[in-house]
Write an enzyme that holds these catalytic residues in place. Sequence first.
Site, PDB file in Angstrom:
ATOM      1  N   ASP A   1       0.816  -1.223   0.000  1.00  0.00           N
ATOM      2  CA  ASP A   1       0.000   0.000   0.000  1.00  0.00           C
ATOM      3  C   ASP A   1       0.847   1.269   0.000  1.00  0.00           C
ATOM      4  OD1 ASP A   1      -2.242  -1.700   0.218  1.00  0.00           O
ATOM      5  OD2 ASP A   1      -1.889  -1.834   2.375  1.00  0.00           O
TER       6      ASP A   1
ATOM      7  N   LYS B   1       1.773   2.302  -5.259  1.00  0.00           N
ATOM      8  CA  LYS B   1       2.449   1.878  -6.490  1.00  0.00           C
ATOM      9  C   LYS B   1       1.631   2.199  -7.739  1.00  0.00           C
ATOM     10  CE  LYS B   1       2.949  -2.225  -4.563  1.00  0.00           C
ATOM     11  NZ  LYS B   1       2.874  -2.081  -3.103  1.00  0.00           N
TER      12      LYS B   1
ATOM     13  N   GLY C   1      -4.166  -4.215  -4.478  1.00  0.00           N
ATOM     14  CA  GLY C   1      -5.171  -3.214  -4.809  1.00  0.00           C
ATOM     15  C   GLY C   1      -4.464  -1.942  -5.205  1.00  0.00           C
ATOM     16  N   HIS C   2      -4.366  -1.698  -6.502  1.00  0.00           N
ATOM     17  CA  HIS C   2      -3.669  -0.504  -6.977  1.00  0.00           C
ATOM     18  C   HIS C   2      -4.702   0.529  -7.419  1.00  0.00           C
ATOM     19  CE1 HIS C   2       0.140  -3.120  -7.767  1.00  0.00           C
ATOM     20  NE2 HIS C   2      -0.125  -2.933  -6.499  1.00  0.00           N
TER      21      HIS C   2
ATOM     22  N   GLN D   1       2.047  -5.917  -3.237  1.00  0.00           N
ATOM     23  CA  GLN D   1       2.392  -6.012  -1.807  1.00  0.00           C
ATOM     24  C   GLN D   1       3.707  -5.268  -1.536  1.00  0.00           C
ATOM     25  OE1 GLN D   1       1.423  -9.361  -3.320  1.00  0.00           O
ATOM     26  NE2 GLN D   1      -0.560  -8.429  -2.978  1.00  0.00           N
TER      27      GLN D   1
HETATM   28  P1  IMP Z   1      -2.659 -12.852   1.614  1.00  0.00           P
HETATM   29  O1  IMP Z   1      -1.743 -12.263   0.617  1.00  0.00           O
HETATM   30  O2  IMP Z   1      -4.114 -12.647   1.277  1.00  0.00           O
HETATM   31  O3  IMP Z   1      -2.327 -14.296   1.910  1.00  0.00           O
HETATM   32  O4  IMP Z   1      -2.459 -12.067   3.008  1.00  0.00           O
HETATM   33  C1  IMP Z   1      -1.263 -12.170   3.741  1.00  0.00           C
HETATM   34  C2  IMP Z   1      -0.901 -10.835   4.389  1.00  0.00           C
HETATM   35  O5  IMP Z   1      -0.528  -9.916   3.377  1.00  0.00           O
HETATM   36  C3  IMP Z   1      -2.065 -10.173   5.136  1.00  0.00           C
HETATM   37  O6  IMP Z   1      -1.549  -9.466   6.239  1.00  0.00           O
HETATM   38  C4  IMP Z   1      -2.618  -9.185   4.122  1.00  0.00           C
HETATM   39  O7  IMP Z   1      -3.289  -8.112   4.733  1.00  0.00           O
HETATM   40  C5  IMP Z   1      -1.343  -8.742   3.467  1.00  0.00           C
HETATM   41  N1  IMP Z   1      -1.554  -8.267   2.092  1.00  0.00           N
HETATM   42  C6  IMP Z   1      -1.818  -8.985   1.004  1.00  0.00           C
HETATM   43  N2  IMP Z   1      -1.919  -8.199  -0.084  1.00  0.00           N
HETATM   44  C7  IMP Z   1      -1.688  -6.958   0.334  1.00  0.00           C
HETATM   45  C8  IMP Z   1      -1.597  -5.696  -0.339  1.00  0.00           C
HETATM   46  O8  IMP Z   1      -1.746  -5.578  -1.558  1.00  0.00           O
HETATM   47  N3  IMP Z   1      -1.322  -4.627   0.446  1.00  0.00           N
HETATM   48  C9  IMP Z   1      -1.109  -4.729   1.788  1.00  0.00           C
HETATM   49  N4  IMP Z   1      -1.169  -5.880   2.450  1.00  0.00           N
HETATM   50  C10 IMP Z   1      -1.443  -6.989   1.725  1.00  0.00           C
END
Ligand code: IMP
Length: 429
Positions: free
Chosen positions: A14, A17, A41-42, A224
């Site tokens: 977040d 990007k 989520g961009h 991420q």
């Molecule tokens: P997962 O990727 O859904 O398995 O989640 C694993 C961890 O990564 C969790 O803490 C999510 O909140 C975090 N996470 C996954 N995608 C994002 C992102 O795009 N931005 C911020 N945190 C993320």
Amino acid sequence: MTTNYAVIGLQWGDEGKGKIVDLLSKDLKVAVRYQGGHNAGHTILFSGRKLVLHLIPSGVLHPDVTGVIDRGVVVDPEAFLREKEELEKGGLSLKGRLFLSKDAHMILPYHSLADGLGETLRGSLPIGTTRRGIGPCYEDKLARRGVKLSTLLDPKALREALEAAVSMRNPLHKGLNAPAIDIDKEIARLEGLAEGIRPFIVDTFELLDNFQRQGRSLLFEGAQGTLLDIDFGTYPFVSSSHPSIGGIFTGSYCDYHIPLKVIGLVKAYTTRVGEGPFPTEEMGETGKTLQERGHEYGATTGRPRRCGWLDLVALKYAVKLNGVSSIALTKVDVLDSFASIPVCTSYLYKGERLSTFPTEPWILEKLRPEYTELRGWQQPSSSLRNGDPLPEALKEYIAFLEEKLEVPVSLLSVGPDREETLNLRPLVG
Ligand code: IMP
């Protein structure tokens, strides 16, 4: 010689990007996603409306940009079609310029189910995942019972891959009182989706090889952030992919003879969604203020993001790991009204100063961050435009980061619009 570029988040995701990729797409015409899935989520402002892209590279909002979703990404076919249709409704044509790797693995409904069940079974120790099936899909991939997009081109291969997956998943489902996976139903569901997906499936190795041989620069779009990397992040509170630089080489084809410049994305403070350690987290009023001013709610799940101050120990680690060439500093305007801005410069653990970032949650939870207080600039940075002189205190803030991180800050983002961007040095070229 051509140069390839990467945009990589240096925190817990977040970092903003989407906007930076959108800006870079003026110069770089091939945008490649190499890891993650629709957990990302961009957020981008597109034709005056806010658009959130989860899976499709944000670069494709420029009609002359080619988008590639490469093999390191896990693809939910429904999410792909949903996003593609939304973009097409907005007047963008994607045929012939959006490509899916035949070798990318598919997220199937039983992965999302397993993600939710897994979180529940962890009881008081959940990861706080997005419940999109990301982890279980990567699990199946590594256990060699994944289902690749290429199987949509070969009915026999699709059935065989599903049989292998189900031989393991159904006994698990039985033990957990979850409904058994019906292969025939799943094949029928996928058949219904396949028509819209097949035209996009290609051999992305050949595609990217051709682009690189033609001298076209690639832009690798990380999702991420580095601290959520499965190997370099705060395990187990991480995602299941490699957002950091290594992911580019395993999740895509980046010719390593071609120079690669890494633009590190840093939010001017820190946020984290989900569970896991966060040394500089502000639990009280200050955290709330950052959350409100920064509109810190997850673009994918809507969850409020935890907020805190900038952490230079974590950032130094991320800068080094990714070989960052320059930094884009985002959401600077969120700090506009603070009279003083603490920045964490070291960690104390059991009375000793740590020399690097520890990845162990049990250490990160116990250590004490040490802060340097910097002067706030206390004027609206979002009204600044390119070329305007920066407030002295903002210059000091940037100089402090550059000195500690030993990397230039090349761009400041002071608001969501394209015009709310201050270029201090060229990012490309
Ligand atoms: P997962 O990727 O859904 O398995 O989640 C694993 C961890 O990564 C969790 O803490 C999510 O909140 C975090 N996470 C996954 N995608 C994002 C992102 O795009 N931005 C911020 N945190 C993320």
